[in-house]
Design a protein around this motif. Structure first.
Motif, PDB file in Angstrom:
ATOM      1  N   THR A  33      45.688  56.489  43.286  1.00 54.23           N
ATOM      2  CA  THR A  33      44.351  56.997  42.998  1.00 54.23           C
ATOM      3  C   THR A  33      43.790  56.362  41.736  1.00 54.23           C
ATOM      4  OG1 THR A  33      44.857  59.118  44.046  1.00 54.23           O
ATOM      5  CG2 THR A  33      42.995  59.064  42.509  1.00 54.23           C
ATOM      6  N   TRP A  34      44.630  56.273  40.707  1.00 56.71           N
ATOM      7  CA  TRP A  34      44.186  55.653  39.460  1.00 56.71           C
ATOM      8  C   TRP A  34      43.880  54.169  39.645  1.00 56.71           C
ATOM      9  CZ3 TRP A  34      42.266  57.701  35.322  1.00 56.71           C
ATOM     10  CH2 TRP A  34      42.599  59.016  34.974  1.00 56.71           C
ATOM     11  N   ILE A  35      44.697  53.487  40.426  1.00 60.11           N
ATOM     12  CA  ILE A  35      44.444  52.066  40.686  1.00 60.11           C
ATOM     13  C   ILE A  35      43.105  51.886  41.397  1.00 60.11           C
ATOM     14  CG2 ILE A  35      45.219  50.056  42.008  1.00 60.11           C
ATOM     15  CD1 ILE A  35      48.086  50.939  41.465  1.00 60.11           C
ATOM     16  N   SER A  36      42.856  52.731  42.400  1.00 60.20           N
ATOM     17  CA  SER A  36      41.589  52.652  43.124  1.00 60.20           C
ATOM     18  C   SER A  36      40.412  52.959  42.201  1.00 60.20           C
ATOM     19  CB  SER A  36      41.594  53.635  44.296  1.00 60.20           C
ATOM     20  OG  SER A  36      42.666  53.377  45.172  1.00 60.20           O
ATOM     21  N   LEU A  37      40.560  54.000  41.415  1.00 59.61           N
ATOM     22  CA  LEU A  37      39.476  54.421  40.533  1.00 59.61           C
ATOM     23  C   LEU A  37      39.147  53.329  39.512  1.00 59.61           C
ATOM     24  CD1 LEU A  37      39.053  57.966  39.121  1.00 59.61           C
ATOM     25  CD2 LEU A  37      38.722  56.014  37.616  1.00 59.61           C
ATOM     26  N   ILE A  38      40.183  52.767  38.884  1.00 60.65           N
ATOM     27  CA  ILE A  38      39.949  51.727  37.869  1.00 60.65           C
ATOM     28  C   ILE A  38      39.353  50.475  38.514  1.00 60.65           C
ATOM     29  CG2 ILE A  38      41.103  50.176  36.253  1.00 60.65           C
ATOM     30  CD1 ILE A  38      43.083  52.442  35.673  1.00 60.65           C
ATOM     31  N   GLY A  39      39.845  50.123  39.711  1.00 55.62           N
ATOM     32  CA  GLY A  39      39.299  48.955  40.397  1.00 55.62           C
ATOM     33  C   GLY A  39      37.822  49.114  40.709  1.00 55.62           C
ATOM     34  N   ILE A  40      37.443  50.284  41.222  1.00 59.29           N
ATOM     35  CA  ILE A  40      36.032  50.528  41.517  1.00 59.29           C
ATOM     36  C   ILE A  40      35.210  50.523  40.241  1.00 59.29           C
ATOM     37  CG2 ILE A  40      34.409  52.246  42.403  1.00 59.29           C
ATOM     38  CD1 ILE A  40      36.604  53.094  44.377  1.00 59.29           C
ATOM     39  N   MET A  41      35.730  51.149  39.198  1.00 59.05           N
ATOM     40  CA  MET A  41      35.002  51.196  37.931  1.00 59.05           C
ATOM     41  C   MET A  41      34.725  49.789  37.414  1.00 59.05           C
ATOM     42  SD  MET A  41      36.255  52.768  34.271  1.00 59.05           S
ATOM     43  CE  MET A  41      37.521  51.473  34.132  1.00 59.05           C
ATOM     44  N   LEU A  42      35.733  48.934  37.406  1.00 61.72           N
ATOM     45  CA  LEU A  42      35.550  47.571  36.900  1.00 61.72           C
ATOM     46  C   LEU A  42      34.622  46.763  37.795  1.00 61.72           C
ATOM     47  CD1 LEU A  42      39.194  46.736  35.737  1.00 61.72           C
ATOM     48  CD2 LEU A  42      37.253  47.439  34.343  1.00 61.72           C
ATOM     49  N   GLY A  43      34.739  46.971  39.120  1.00 65.57           N
ATOM     50  CA  GLY A  43      33.868  46.242  40.034  1.00 65.57           C
ATOM     51  C   GLY A  43      32.412  46.616  39.861  1.00 65.57           C
ATOM     52  N   VAL A  44      32.124  47.918  39.769  1.00 63.95           N
ATOM     53  CA  VAL A  44      30.750  48.374  39.581  1.00 63.95           C
ATOM     54  C   VAL A  44      30.213  47.931  38.224  1.00 63.95           C
ATOM     55  CG1 VAL A  44      29.288  50.425  39.339  1.00 63.95           C
ATOM     56  CG2 VAL A  44      30.998  50.319  41.148  1.00 63.95           C
ATOM     57  N   ALA A  45      31.040  48.033  37.191  1.00 60.90           N
ATOM     58  CA  ALA A  45      30.607  47.606  35.853  1.00 60.90           C
ATOM     59  C   ALA A  45      30.286  46.118  35.842  1.00 60.90           C
ATOM     60  CB  ALA A  45      31.688  47.927  34.827  1.00 60.90           C
ATOM     61  N   ALA A  46      31.145  45.310  36.461  1.00 58.52           N
ATOM     62  CA  ALA A  46      30.899  43.869  36.514  1.00 58.52           C
ATOM     63  C   ALA A  46      29.605  43.557  37.258  1.00 58.52           C
ATOM     64  CB  ALA A  46      32.078  43.161  37.185  1.00 58.52           C
ATOM     65  N   LEU A  47      29.350  44.294  38.334  1.00 56.64           N
ATOM     66  CA  LEU A  47      28.131  44.074  39.105  1.00 56.64           C
ATOM     67  C   LEU A  47      26.895  44.430  38.284  1.00 56.64           C
ATOM     68  CD1 LEU A  47      26.925  43.269  41.808  1.00 56.64           C
ATOM     69  CD2 LEU A  47      27.275  45.597  42.616  1.00 56.64           C
ATOM     70  N   ILE A  48      26.920  45.554  37.599  1.00 54.77           N
ATOM     71  CA  ILE A  48      25.765  45.970  36.789  1.00 54.77           C
ATOM     72  C   ILE A  48      25.550  45.009  35.623  1.00 54.77           C
ATOM     73  CG2 ILE A  48      24.948  47.763  35.202  1.00 54.77           C
ATOM     74  CD1 ILE A  48      26.180  49.821  37.051  1.00 54.77           C
ATOM     75  N   ILE A  49      26.628  44.611  34.964  1.00 54.14           N
ATOM     76  CA  ILE A  49      26.501  43.687  33.829  1.00 54.14           C
ATOM     77  C   ILE A  49      25.924  42.355  34.286  1.00 54.14           C
ATOM     78  CG2 ILE A  49      27.799  42.378  32.117  1.00 54.14           C
ATOM     79  CD1 ILE A  49      29.792  44.778  32.076  1.00 54.14           C
ATOM     80  N   THR A  50      26.421  41.846  35.400  1.00 51.26           N
ATOM     81  CA  THR A  50      25.937  40.560  35.901  1.00 51.26           C
ATOM     82  C   THR A  50      24.464  40.630  36.267  1.00 51.26           C
ATOM     83  OG1 THR A  50      28.134  40.014  36.751  1.00 51.26           O
ATOM     84  CG2 THR A  50      26.276  38.780  37.652  1.00 51.26           C
ATOM     85  N   LEU A  51      24.076  41.674  36.979  1.00 48.42           N
ATOM     86  CA  LEU A  51      22.668  41.825  37.358  1.00 48.42           C
ATOM     87  C   LEU A  51      21.776  41.981  36.126  1.00 48.42           C
ATOM     88  CD1 LEU A  51      22.993  44.202  40.445  1.00 48.42           C
ATOM     89  CD2 LEU A  51      22.553  41.744  40.462  1.00 48.42           C
ATOM     90  N   ALA A  52      22.248  42.723  35.119  1.00 45.73           N
ATOM     91  CA  ALA A  52      21.454  42.919  33.904  1.00 45.73           C
ATOM     92  C   ALA A  52      21.300  41.616  33.128  1.00 45.73           C
ATOM     93  CB  ALA A  52      22.104  43.986  33.018  1.00 45.73           C
ATOM     94  N   VAL A  53      22.378  40.858  33.026  1.00 43.79           N
ATOM     95  CA  VAL A  53      22.323  39.587  32.296  1.00 43.79           C
ATOM     96  C   VAL A  53      21.423  38.590  33.024  1.00 43.79           C
ATOM     97  CG1 VAL A  53      23.685  37.583  31.614  1.00 43.79           C
ATOM     98  CG2 VAL A  53      24.515  39.877  31.117  1.00 43.79           C
TER      99      VAL A  53
END
Length: 430
Positions: A33-53
């Motif tokens: 569960t923690w692996i899934s949660l952290i993976g999703i968190m990093l994926g969503v964060a990377a997507l938002i950061i990339t789109l914002a930049v």
């Protein structure tokens, strides 16, 4: 006979939450569960950061173009000066009348005649190529990025006494306010022995920073009348730079500007100059979104593997719940909620991380620059001086919708498997 319950009842949430946080010794899969949660968190964060930049880079790039260049340039097609001589010129002798007619076009906010030429700028033993713009002091004061007092030095009111110079050009020449810079043009006075170079010295009275490295490194502004004399353009102007109320729709003004300019009028807009680069940015944005969407998909697939393990470990519990009257639909919703909880929490954490990162992008880049020992962002390559980030609600919404959608979809298969588990088979060997 099993009785039906209302979908997503309170007890379904309680069971799902209990299974989600159970320890491995109790038959849970908290590590997965923690692996899934952290993976999703990093994926969503990377997507938002990339789109914002990417959005910030495009906005800053366009702003520096529109803030220091014309939205559309009006110039004249080459015409024969004297019939039969074969000598052509694109000089506009009637530039004042043309500029006045263009100013009357609805939506036009500025029409400034220009003299354009190139010269060699020298100071002491240093030299560099300069793009010289001849412009009136009144028109220069209407250029937002150049006339900005926060990013400039000197007195723009003294422009008639000297020249204005880009900050990077001044830095490379070692020039400060009050220094006299020599401008050397190969097209000088014509004598019996040929054309001699023209060398004039001018005081630097204003140093500006437009925000674009290529502009700040080469551009010099000279009073219009002096530029006419220096470049042998006493008879007219080279072009008229025009600004409109909505630069994104600059093509809508094409018919009116051509009509106002008269016969032989030609146009060159900022989209003609930078359109291919902006289209390349749009394509890159789409490609980056697809790539990062795949990363989010990979992260959400961990939910599937974790739920499959959870269903296997909870087979006895499923059998007991079914014999107590829990329906297949309730079991499906319980395990669907297990995966949905992971997706929602991971997405929320990813949004928070991505937004914070985008808001503090300057501090992040300063840290990266410190780690690299300087030079992490080279304006000579990227054109602008800093990496900007622009958070847009639509971009955040896309990232959230993608993450939640994938999280919910990948949860369905293991949840259906749990719902179809035969309670007799589940309890036979217990």
């Amino acid at each position: 006979m099993a009785t039906r319950t209302a979908p997503f009842s309170g007890f379904e949430f309680l069971i799902a939450w209990r299974y989600l946080r159970a320890r491995r010794a109790e038959g849970g899969v908290s590590v997965m569960t923690w692996i899934s949660l952290i993976g999703i968190m990093l994926g969503v964060a990377a997507l938002i950061i990339t789109l914002a930049v990417r959005a910030g880079f495009r906005a800053e790039f366009v702003d520096t173009i529109l803030g220091s260049n014309a939205h559309v340039t009006v110039y004249s097609a080459p015409q024969e000066v004297v019939a039969g001589t074969g000598i052509f010129s694109s000089l506009m002798p009637d530039y004042q009348d043309r500029a006045e007619r263009i100013r009357k076009v609805p939506g036009v906010t500025r029409a400034a005649p220009l003299i354009r030429g190139q010269a060699m700028a020298t100071f002491d033993d240093r030299s560099n190529v300069a793009d010289v713009y001849g412009i009136s002091a009144e028109d220069l004061a209407t250029i937002p990025r150049v006339a900005n007092p926060k990013t400039s030095r000197g007195d723009l009111a003294r422009f008639g006494e000297g020249i204005a110079m880009g900050s990077e050009l001044a830095r490379e020449l070692g020039v400060t306010l009050g220094d006299r810079v020599r401008l050397i043009s190969p097209n000088g006075a014509k004598t019996a022995f040929g054309t001699s170079p023209r060398v004039n010295a001018y005081e630097v009275v204003y140093i500006f920073t437009a925000g674009r490295w290529d502009i700040d490194r080469t551009r010099v502004y000279m009073p219009f009348a002096e530029a006419q004399s220096y470049f042998n353009r006493e008879a007219g102007a080279d072009e008229i730079e025009v600004d409109v109320t909505d630069p994104e729709r600059v093509d809508d003004w094409t018919p009116q500007l051509i009509a106002a300019g008269g016969a032989g009028t030609m146009l060159w807009s900022w989209r003609d100059a930078s359109g291919s680069f902006l289209r390349a940015l749009d394509i890159e944005d789409n490609v980056m979104f697809v790539i990062l969407a795949v990363l989010v998909l990979i992260a959400t697939m961990n939910i599937t593997s974790g739920l499959i393990m959870l269903v296997k470990n909870k087979g006895r519990d499923i059998g007991i719940l079914r014999t107590m009257g829990l329906t297949e639909g309730s079991v499906l919703r319980v395990f669907f909620l297990c995966g949905a909880f992971t997706g929602v929490i991971g997405t929320a954490a990813g949004v928070a991380l991505g937004v914070v990162f985008a808001l503090y992008i300057d501090q992040v880049m300063a840290f990266v620059n410190w780690l690299n020992g300087g030079g992490a962002w080279d304006p000579s390559i990227r054109g602008i001086y800093a990496l900007p980030a622009k958070l847009q609600p639509w971009d955040v919404t896309k990232a959230v919708a993608l993450s939640l959608g994938l999280s919910f979809v990948v949860t369905i298969f293991p949840a259906r498997r749990a719902a179809r588990l035969n309670p007799v088979e589940a309890l036979r060997y217990e």
